[in-house]
Design an enzyme around this catalytic site. Sequence first.
Site, PDB file in Angstrom:
ATOM      1  CB  SER A 252      -0.933   0.016   1.220  1.00 26.50           C
ATOM      2  OG  SER A 252      -0.227   0.407   2.372  1.00 26.50           O
ATOM      3  N   GLY A 253       0.162   2.392  -0.155  1.00 31.10           N
ATOM      4  CA  GLY A 253       0.815   3.687  -0.117  1.00 31.10           C
ATOM      5  C   GLY A 253       0.786   4.319   1.254  1.00 31.10           C
ATOM      6  CG  ASP A 254      -0.811   6.040   4.839  1.00 30.41           C
ATOM      7  OD1 ASP A 254      -0.092   5.861   5.841  1.00 30.41           O
ATOM      8  OD2 ASP A 254      -1.385   7.120   4.605  1.00 30.41           O
ATOM      9  CG  ASP A 255       0.651   3.809   8.657  1.00 28.25           C
ATOM     10  OD1 ASP A 255       1.876   3.885   8.447  1.00 28.25           O
ATOM     11  OD2 ASP A 255      -0.016   4.705   9.201  1.00 28.25           O
TER      12      ASP A 255
END
Length: 474
Positions: A252-255
């Site tokens: 993903s692009g975040d946590d």
Amino acid sequence: MGGQVMVVVVVAAAVVMVLMSGGECRKGSGRVSFEYSAISCRAHSASITDFGGVGDGKTLNTKAFQEAVQQLSRFASDGGAQLFVPAGKWLTAAFNLTSHFTLYLHKDAVLLASQDIKSWAVVDPLPSYGHGRDAAGGRYISLIFGTNLTDVVITGENGTIDGQGGVWWQQFHKKKLKYTRPYLIEIMHSDNVQISNLTLLNSPSWNIHPVYSSNVIIQGITILAPVTSPNTDGINPDSCTNTRIEDNYIVSGDDCIAVKSGWDEYGIKYGMPTKHLIIRRLTCISPYSAAIALGSEMSGGIQDVRAQDITAVHTESAVRIKTAVGRGGYVKDIYVKGMNLHTMKWVFWMTGNYGSHADDHYDPNALPEINGINYRDVVAENVSIAARLEGITGDPFTGICIANVTIGMAKKAKKYPWSCLEVEGVSSGVVPPPCGLLADQGEEKLGMCDFPTENLAVDGIQLQKCSYRMKYNV
């Protein structure tokens, strides 16, 4: 380790599909039959095609899904119902689920989220946030949504939910969105929830968001999004009690997993913590974020989190605690055991200066309590900085325990691998040696930094073997 987790995910996602009487593609009549595991089985069954659904990737099926759920809700007190989504591409905007209900996706079924932003309803901000995450106003309803539900299952034979998030990411970057982007799955104020054996692609924002809910199981999920996509968090348990997250693979692009409980004064007022959370057998890739984040919205409190068997590859940090003055709340009794880490900037990261307030009305005297943070049995390689631990002046982070940790530093690693400020704790068997604020205890003591001995109630939830059988005519 990563390969083993992938195998577990695939095995957990697999079910047996038998197409009797010649299969779905041949003329005549026959029966679709398969088995799967769920917290509850259903007495009644239907297919989305019974309600006019068309899986051609072009026909909008929102009304078909809404009508299917409405009609099947009649069976809630009569053994419940399951809705089968067969092979095909099923374009739809948001629809709500009901209690005592199962949504099941065939392995070749793809739910395609509508890219027509005007077709998405707008709902109020969450009361524990008081503010949208992307904009001050409300938020677009999630693709699959439910509130005040009991006993709801979203599962499949690793079928796919594709959020087609590109259009949302573009609008976000251009700052043209009036409301916060939708999530793929959001279940609110609910009890006994299962989300399993699915592939989630390209969410507009967060992927799975259980909030104000209890007895939640999320397992066998594959989540994929470009690593540069904005805020595509994988799984975000938020003000939830008794949650089990296991055997998931996330890019993903975040946590990959972000544990939350409300934002500033709104979260403090709502006062609903996330507690009794299990995370196990997670594989994460997220070059700009964490494998597991606690916060930054933690104003209702986070307590008793147990994470084990975590593999992270090309991930900015392994475990990150994010908070700030004005958050209030607490993060305490956190236990992480058994991490296998490859290529990252930080292994351990605690931040007491994470800004991003809901508004200017937060209480500057609302200081967070960070206490009882335990890490052990960690092996990492190609790491730039071992740890960055930064508490708050006058409000140190306390009770930090780190044991049996070996961190292989990258060739161009920082000269001083540990950075510590306003923290207190102990360490044992840590390489390279930590900062002096984590007092070396010498030989490791029995049970040091380890999990509590008692099991959590959510581990006692057992899945049943369920079946789906339906006649069809073609």
